[in-house]
Design a protein around this motif. Structure first.
Motif, PDB file in Angstrom:
ATOM      1  N   ALA A  89      -8.938  -0.164   7.214  1.00 13.22           N
ATOM      2  CA  ALA A  89      -7.632  -1.233   7.698  1.00 13.22           C
ATOM      3  C   ALA A  89      -6.840  -1.914   7.827  1.00 13.22           C
ATOM      4  O   ALA A  89      -6.796  -2.634   8.689  1.00 13.22           O
ATOM      5  CB  ALA A  89      -7.751  -1.672   6.262  1.00 13.22           C
ATOM      6  N   SER A 108       0.748  -1.428  -0.099  1.00 12.07           N
ATOM      7  CA  SER A 108       0.059  -0.340   0.056  1.00 12.07           C
ATOM      8  C   SER A 108       0.596   1.208   0.109  1.00 12.07           C
ATOM      9  O   SER A 108       0.787   2.269  -0.847  1.00 12.07           O
ATOM     10  CB  SER A 108      -0.414  -0.371   1.406  1.00 12.07           C
ATOM     11  OG  SER A 108      -1.905  -0.941   1.524  1.00 12.07           O
ATOM     12  N   THR A 127      -6.593  -3.176  -0.460  1.00  9.08           N
ATOM     13  CA  THR A 127      -7.595  -2.498   1.198  1.00  9.08           C
ATOM     14  C   THR A 127      -8.470  -3.273   1.726  1.00  9.08           C
ATOM     15  O   THR A 127      -8.457  -3.735   3.058  1.00  9.08           O
ATOM     16  CB  THR A 127      -7.947  -0.913   0.881  1.00  9.08           C
ATOM     17  OG1 THR A 127      -9.089  -0.660   0.277  1.00  9.08           O
ATOM     18  CG2 THR A 127      -7.258  -0.064   1.110  1.00  9.08           C
ATOM     19  N   GLY A 137      -1.441   7.893   2.545  1.00  8.58           N
ATOM     20  CA  GLY A 137      -1.065   6.865   2.720  1.00  8.58           C
ATOM     21  C   GLY A 137      -0.435   5.879   3.378  1.00  8.58           C
ATOM     22  O   GLY A 137      -0.474   4.964   4.077  1.00  8.58           O
ATOM     23  N   GLY A 181      -9.045   6.761  -1.266  1.00  8.07           N
ATOM     24  CA  GLY A 181      -8.428   5.273  -0.754  1.00  8.07           C
ATOM     25  C   GLY A 181      -8.373   5.350   1.125  1.00  8.07           C
ATOM     26  O   GLY A 181      -7.906   4.731   1.993  1.00  8.07           O
ATOM     27  N   ASP A 182      -7.515   6.884   1.556  1.00 11.46           N
ATOM     28  CA  ASP A 182      -6.948   6.848   2.363  1.00 11.46           C
ATOM     29  C   ASP A 182      -7.523   6.423   4.202  1.00 11.46           C
ATOM     30  O   ASP A 182      -7.715   5.902   4.495  1.00 11.46           O
ATOM     31  CB  ASP A 182      -6.822   8.185   3.261  1.00 11.46           C
ATOM     32  CG  ASP A 182      -5.709   9.039   2.261  1.00 11.46           C
ATOM     33  OD1 ASP A 182      -5.057   8.401   2.100  1.00 11.46           O
ATOM     34  OD2 ASP A 182      -5.335   9.757   1.502  1.00 11.46           O
ATOM     35  N   ASP A 237      -8.796  -0.349  -4.287  1.00  8.30           N
ATOM     36  CA  ASP A 237     -10.021  -0.386  -3.116  1.00  8.30           C
ATOM     37  C   ASP A 237      -9.395  -2.459  -3.002  1.00  8.30           C
ATOM     38  O   ASP A 237     -10.373  -2.651  -1.522  1.00  8.30           O
ATOM     39  CB  ASP A 237     -11.214  -0.810  -3.745  1.00  8.30           C
ATOM     40  CG  ASP A 237     -11.653   0.939  -3.631  1.00  8.30           C
ATOM     41  OD1 ASP A 237     -11.040   1.682  -3.004  1.00  8.30           O
ATOM     42  OD2 ASP A 237     -12.396   1.174  -4.394  1.00  8.30           O
ATOM     43  N   LYS A 279     -10.192   4.246   3.932  1.00 10.44           N
ATOM     44  CA  LYS A 279     -10.565   3.154   3.695  1.00 10.44           C
ATOM     45  C   LYS A 279      -9.001   1.971   4.006  1.00 10.44           C
ATOM     46  O   LYS A 279      -9.182   0.952   4.735  1.00 10.44           O
ATOM     47  CB  LYS A 279     -10.499   2.498   2.057  1.00 10.44           C
ATOM     48  CG  LYS A 279     -11.707   2.947   1.625  1.00 10.44           C
ATOM     49  CD  LYS A 279     -11.311   2.813  -0.309  1.00 10.44           C
ATOM     50  CE  LYS A 279     -12.882   3.518  -0.451  1.00 10.44           C
ATOM     51  NZ  LYS A 279     -13.025   3.183  -2.116  1.00 10.44           N
ATOM     52  N   LEU A 280      -7.665   3.204   4.060  1.00  9.49           N
ATOM     53  CA  LEU A 280      -6.604   2.508   4.887  1.00  9.49           C
ATOM     54  C   LEU A 280      -6.936   2.563   5.563  1.00  9.49           C
ATOM     55  O   LEU A 280      -6.206   1.321   6.933  1.00  9.49           O
ATOM     56  CB  LEU A 280      -5.955   3.187   3.760  1.00  9.49           C
ATOM     57  CG  LEU A 280      -3.946   2.446   4.485  1.00  9.49           C
ATOM     58  CD1 LEU A 280      -3.737   0.977   3.913  1.00  9.49           C
ATOM     59  CD2 LEU A 280      -2.812   3.515   3.739  1.00  9.49           C
ATOM     60  N   LEU A 283      -4.535   4.179  -3.465  1.00 12.50           N
ATOM     61  CA  LEU A 283      -5.030   2.415  -2.757  1.00 12.50           C
ATOM     62  C   LEU A 283      -6.388   2.437  -3.219  1.00 12.50           C
ATOM     63  O   LEU A 283      -6.911   2.382  -3.300  1.00 12.50           O
ATOM     64  CB  LEU A 283      -5.668   3.003  -1.884  1.00 12.50           C
ATOM     65  CG  LEU A 283      -4.096   4.294  -0.481  1.00 12.50           C
ATOM     66  CD1 LEU A 283      -4.331   5.050   0.169  1.00 12.50           C
ATOM     67  CD2 LEU A 283      -2.817   2.536  -0.483  1.00 12.50           C
ATOM     68  N   ASP A 311       1.157   4.161  -3.727  1.00 15.50           N
ATOM     69  CA  ASP A 311       0.475   4.917  -2.719  1.00 15.50           C
ATOM     70  C   ASP A 311       1.442   6.604  -3.332  1.00 15.50           C
ATOM     71  O   ASP A 311       1.068   7.252  -3.662  1.00 15.50           O
ATOM     72  CB  ASP A 311       0.319   5.355  -1.065  1.00 15.50           C
ATOM     73  CG  ASP A 311      -1.060   7.115  -1.205  1.00 15.50           C
ATOM     74  OD1 ASP A 311      -2.081   6.854  -2.261  1.00 15.50           O
ATOM     75  OD2 ASP A 311      -0.426   7.255   0.118  1.00 15.50           O
TER      76      ASP A 311
END
Length: 253
Positions: free
Chosen positions: A187, A113, A128, A231, A180-181, A125, A183-184, A123, A117
């Protein structure tokens, strides 16, 4: 089996896995599969021989150059292979067992990841989601933190950054966070639990400040519109935090 064998084995396994992760980082943004096709030189497109596919060793043997055309090979492979080896070795050093292997998996997914990034501000999906699902599944093998704490971590991690990004967009009329941040961070919360999230963000902030300082030293302009890989900063912060928590847990047993 002597305890020192575990971190050595973790480092060797990590280097091998790192070779695959490096291929993912290079090919995925180009829309290519890392599972199919022979490895080729990016310059002359000659198929790479088996002797030149040995992780770390081949890069050093060829002095970072293609055996066919002599062109420089991207250092991404070497850096990611060594990084994955370090992650595997450290994880199994602090916890020479199943917990350490789970920590190594966490670190390897974070490494992928961070690299994507940092290089592409991307990132995926699928990545993540894999990180989140594996974190929740890990609770059935290592109950610290427990499944409930991980679930809350996923919700709070995603929700907090999503709301911050939404508020920034409403106030400033432009994006302040990548999609994506949140979501990361969610996670990561699925691995470390909700209580570790403030430390993850604190670490990410400090790493971000160091990155900005390094950019200024190199003479790069840093403005409010400069794109920084949050990320990557969160991923780099999260694995050392796992090491600290695992070390503390081991010392209390």
């Amino acid at each position: 089996m002597p305890v020192f064998v575990f971190p050595i084995a973790g480092a060797i396994i990590g280097i091998i896995i790192g070779s695959f992760l490096a291929t993912i980082v290079i090919r995925w943004p180009q829309g290519q599969s890392a599972m199919t096709g022979r490895s080729r030189c990016d310059h002359c497109e000659q198929t790479v021989r088996a002797i030149d596919l040995v992780p770390v060793f081949s890069y050093i043997l060829r002095a970072g150059k293609c055996a066919h055309c002599g062109a420089d090979i991207k250092s991404d492979h070497l850096v990611i292979e060594l990084g994955a080896g370090l992650i595997g070795g450290l994880a199994l050093f602090v916890d020479p067992g199943l917990g350490g292997m789970l920590g190594a998996i966490f670190g390897w997914l974070l490494l992928t990841s961070a690299a994507l990034d940092a290089q592409h501000h991307w990132l995926p999906d699928r990545l993540t989601l894999l990180l989140a699902v594996s974190g929740l599944a890990a609770s059935f093998f290592d109950n610290d933190p427990d499944l409930f704490s991980r679930l809350i971590g996923g919700i709070v991690g995603f929700g907090s950054l999503f709301l911050i990004g939404w508020a920034y967009r409403q106030l400033r009329g432009r994006e302040g966070l990548g999609g994506g941040d949140p979501k990361l961070l969610g996670a990561i919360g699925c691995w470390l639990g909700w209580s570790a999230l403030p430390l993850v963000m604190l670490g990410a902030g400090l790493i971000g400040l160091l990155a900005v300082a390094a950019m200024r030293v190199r003479g790069q302009a840093v403005t409010a519109k400069s794109a920084l890989p949050l990320g990557s900063f969160m991923a780099i912060s999260a694995f050392p935090l796992w090491i600290m928590l695992a070390t503390l847990e081991t010392s209390l047993l």
